[in-house]
Scaffold this active site. Structure first.
Site, mmCIF file in Angstrom:
data_model
loop_
_atom_site.group_PDB
_atom_site.id
_atom_site.type_symbol
_atom_site.label_atom_id
_atom_site.label_comp_id
_atom_site.label_asym_id
_atom_site.label_seq_id
_atom_site.Cartn_x
_atom_site.Cartn_y
_atom_site.Cartn_z
ATOM 1 N N ASP A 209 -51.841 -36.189 -86.982
ATOM 2 C CA ASP A 209 -52.572 -37.018 -86.024
ATOM 3 C C ASP A 209 -54.033 -36.602 -85.994
ATOM 4 O O ASP A 209 -54.439 -35.647 -86.642
ATOM 5 C CB ASP A 209 -51.959 -36.854 -84.628
ATOM 6 C CG ASP A 209 -51.990 -35.405 -84.158
ATOM 7 O OD1 ASP A 209 -53.013 -34.993 -83.586
ATOM 8 O OD2 ASP A 209 -51.005 -34.676 -84.379
ATOM 9 N N ASP A 211 -55.609 -35.582 -83.162
ATOM 10 C CA ASP A 211 -55.812 -34.994 -81.849
ATOM 11 C C ASP A 211 -56.140 -36.137 -80.891
ATOM 12 O O ASP A 211 -55.378 -37.085 -80.823
ATOM 13 C CB ASP A 211 -56.882 -33.897 -81.913
ATOM 14 C CG ASP A 211 -56.738 -32.880 -80.804
ATOM 15 O OD1 ASP A 211 -55.586 -32.585 -80.413
ATOM 16 O OD2 ASP A 211 -57.752 -32.352 -80.331
#
Length: 290
Positions: A209, A211
């Site tokens: 991802d 963040d």
């Protein structure tokens, strides 16, 4: 001939290894308690492996409560020559998209609630950590990743946060300003302890991802992370198969970084002042010099 015996620490999504031969489980107790799970011994492409899922069976252990000292001590007791850490992480750089692997070479440790040394009152040691990973082992992992067609960055700084919550937006932006590449919750004090145990350590950070800093991707979400994690786990297993294939039959020489002898100049407490109790515990990880 000295042979390779790789300790593999599996992070989120990697709870077992496929294709192992001569598999056996081993329960272990160390002076610092039991590791996250029984060790799984086996061979892949003729290379001895010892696998340990960092979060335990069913991912029941949160980051701060991982028994880091017991995990590293157990792998040392099992005769591992090197440790390869595999973990999920968030990206702090746009070019490191989900699915990328980063061969970490530096850390900034922001954890505050974890025991981070085997040493202590009665026997003090200060190991050098300027280069916290083994360049040779990291390079071997990168070679294997690239051979498998995995988008890979050689080198990067991993910001280790305490967790278990994800970052605030302000924290994420701050870490980007600091020049961090990826963020996660588990590589420290793991890397510190591996150095104290004189075990060459390398880390593969698998991006799941962005963040929470990247507007186009939205906020980090566990369900979305799990989807990416499944693909990353397949890649990690292919990497290990490729890496062990390249190591099969090779003689293992000491790490060029001198990691196996780092305690020669690290213990500052003279023998006359050392506490017998802590020495007894330390024999597991530092018996070579004690």
């Amino acid at each position: 001939m000295t042979t390779w015996k790789l300790g593999i620490i599996g992070g989120s999504g990697l709870y077992a290894l496929d294709g192992l031969e001569d598999v056996r489980a081993q329960g272990v107790t160390t002076p610092w308690g039991s590791p996250s799970a029984p060790l799984t011994h086996g061979r892949l492409n003729g290379v001895d492996l010892v696998f340990l899922p960092r979060h335990g069976p069913g991912h029941a252990i949160p980051p701060t409560d991982i028994p880091f000292r017991a995990n590293i001590a157990a792998l040392k007791m099992a005769g591992c020559t090197d440790i390869l850490s595999i973990s999920a992480c968030g990206s702090l750089r746009e070019h490191l998209a989900p699915g990328h692997f980063v061969m970490v070479d530096q850390y900034v440790d922001r954890t505050v609630a974890r025991e981070r040394t085997f040493f202590g009152p009665g026997c003090v040691a200060h190991v050098p950590l300027a280069r916290p990973v083994c360049a040779r082992l990291s390079g071997l992992a990168a070679d294997a990743a690239e051979a498998e067609g995995i988008p890979t960055q050689r080198g990067g700084t991993y910001l280790v946060m305490e967790g278990p919550q994800f970052s605030t937006r302000a924290e994420s932006e701050l870490y980007r300003q600091w020049g961090m590449d990826v963020i996660g919750m588990t590589n420290m004090p793991e890397a510190r302890l591996a150095r104290e145990a004189e075990l060459p350590y390398a880390a593969i950070a698998m991006v799941t991802d962005y963040d929470c800093w990247y507007d186009e991707a939205g906020e980090v979400d566990v369900a979305e992370v799990l989807k990416v994690m499944q693909g990353n786990t397949v890649k990690a297993k292919a990497l290990l198969l490729r890496m062990t294939g390249s190591l099969s039959g090779q003689d293992r020489t000491p790490s060029p970084d001198g990691i196996e002898t780092v305690l020669d100049t690290a213990i500052i407490t003279p023998p006359s002042a050392r506490d017998p109790k802590i020495l007894s515990d330390l024999m597991v990880v530092a018996g070579r010099v004690l």
